[in-house]
Design an enzyme around this catalytic site. Sequence first.
Site, mmCIF file in Angstrom:
data_model
loop_
_atom_site.group_PDB
_atom_site.id
_atom_site.type_symbol
_atom_site.label_atom_id
_atom_site.label_comp_id
_atom_site.label_asym_id
_atom_site.label_seq_id
_atom_site.Cartn_x
_atom_site.Cartn_y
_atom_site.Cartn_z
ATOM 1 C CB SER A 186 -0.906 0.008 1.236
ATOM 2 O OG SER A 186 -0.122 0.159 2.419
ATOM 3 C CE LYS A 187 -2.613 6.322 -2.292
ATOM 4 N NZ LYS A 187 -3.532 7.479 -2.191
ATOM 5 N NE ARG A 188 1.380 -0.724 5.953
ATOM 6 C CZ ARG A 188 0.227 -1.274 5.597
ATOM 7 N NH1 ARG A 188 -0.775 -0.505 5.257
ATOM 8 N NH2 ARG A 188 0.070 -2.581 5.577
ATOM 9 C CG HIS A 189 4.484 -1.214 1.983
ATOM 10 N ND1 HIS A 189 3.139 -1.514 1.951
ATOM 11 C CD2 HIS A 189 5.001 -1.898 3.029
ATOM 12 C CE1 HIS A 189 2.868 -2.375 2.924
ATOM 13 N NE2 HIS A 189 3.978 -2.616 3.591
ATOM 14 N N GLY A 190 5.774 3.129 0.294
ATOM 15 C CA GLY A 190 6.562 3.987 -0.601
ATOM 16 C C GLY A 190 5.969 4.064 -1.989
#
Length: 466
Positions: free
Chosen positions: A241-245
Amino acid sequence: MAAPVVTRFAPSPTGFLHIGGARTALFNWLYARGRGGRFLLRIEDTDRARSTPEATAAILQGMAWLGLDHDGEIVSQFNNAARHAEVALDLLAQGKAYKCFATQEEITAFREAAKAAGKSTLYHSPWRDAPADSHPDQPYVLRIKAPRDGTTVIRDQVQGEVTIQNNTLDDMVLLRSDGTPVYMLAVVVDDHDMGVTHVVRGDDHLNNAARQMMIYDAMGWDVPVWAHIPLIHGDDGRKLSKRHGALGAQEYQVMGYPAAGMRNYLARLGWSHGDDEFFTDAQALEWFDLDGIRKSPAQFDLKKLENICGQHIAAADDAALRQECESYLEAAELPALTEQQSDGLERAMYCLKERAKTLTELIEKAHFILTNRPIEPDEKAAKNLDPASRTMLKELTPQLQNASWDKQSLEEVMNGFAAAHDTKFGKLAGPLRAALAGRAVTPSVYDMMLVLGPEETLARLTDAVA
C-alpha cells in the site's frame, strides 16, 4: 487444434498503474506473447465518478514504459453498456433472470432481522418465481437465478480446485433499477465478446469467479481458464500500500529503474523458473507458464529490485542504454542532453554501467562527460586541489601532451611521473579526479581521460592549474 490464447488486462482508470497491476499486465502479456496469442487491453471505466482521462493516460504511459504492447483497439467497458444490458434481458427472456421489486429498505430490514436471529443474511427475493401479473408498477432490478443446491467448482491454474457451495450464492443483480449493468455482468460479457481464453488476475477476485460462472453457464458460453495470482506484500508482510513507498509504475521510472530490470523483477514476484533470478525478455517469454506461479503472496524487496536492475544495466547495449537514459531524464523532468553530451554518454558507457544499479546512479557517474568547462569541483573534490597538487598537475600536463592516447601509454606516463616524485599514483588520482570531473568519486582516471580525449583532458588540467 487448440484455440489461440487470448489474455487481457483490465484496469480501472481511477489512479496510476500500481505495481500489482503492472505485474498482472506482465503475466498476461508473457503468457499470450509466449504462445503466439493476443494480449488485449480493456479500460473498466464504468465508475464514472472516479474514472478520469488522466488516470487512463497514466496507465497507458506505465504500460508503454514497461514495453507491454497490446493488440487491437483499447476497449472501453462503459461504451459497451448497451451490450451488457442486452445479455441481461436475454437471460430474463430465457427465464434465467427475474425482476426484483424489493426496495433497499426491505432488504436491509431482512438482513438486520436475520443477523439478530443468528441466521444467514443471504437475501432470497420473494420475486424470484412471482408471476408477471403480480408485478407492481414500480422500479426493479434484474437478478440472475443462482443455483440453490449442489456446488460450483472453480478449476484454477494457480489455486487448484476451489469448491463453492451453491447455497452460499445470492441471486446477483445484473441490471440496477436505472437500467445500468453492474460490474460483474460487464466483465463476463466483455471477456466473452473479446474472445478471452485465460483470465489471469489477482486472487482477491477468486470469489467473483463463482458468481461470474453463473452468467457463463446461463448463457451457454465457454468458461475461460482461471488463474488467480497472489497479491504483493510489503517487507512487513502486509498487502502493498502507500505506506510502503512508491507504488506507481512511472514512479519507478522516475527513480531510475530500467524497464528490462523492472520486467525481470516483477516476473519473479510470485513466479519462478527453477533458481533463475536474472533473465532476458526472450527467456521469460519462453519459460513463463501458469504452473510456475506460487499460491503464497510475493514480497516486494527494493534491494532485490536494485540488484536485478544493476545486472540489466551492465548487460544492456550501449546505444539502447543511452536512449533509456534520455527517456529517464524526460520522465524525471530533468534537463535533456545535448547531442554532444548524448554521444559522450554512449562512449563512456563501458566504464559507467558495470556497477550502476539505477539510471540515476549511472547519470551521476557520467558527470565528468556531461559537465562543461570550467569544472566546478564540489567541496570534497576541492580539497584535492591544494597548491601542492596544482603544482604536480602543472608539471604533469606537458608530459601528457606528448603521450599516445591509449591506456598503456597513459599508465607509463603516470607511473613514471609518480616515481620521479617519489610518490604513488594514488597521490595523483585525487587531484586528477577533481580536475577532470570536479568529484572525489568517479570512474577510473584513465577511463575518463580516454573518453574525454586528449584535447579536453589537457584543457581541464590547464584550467585546474590556473
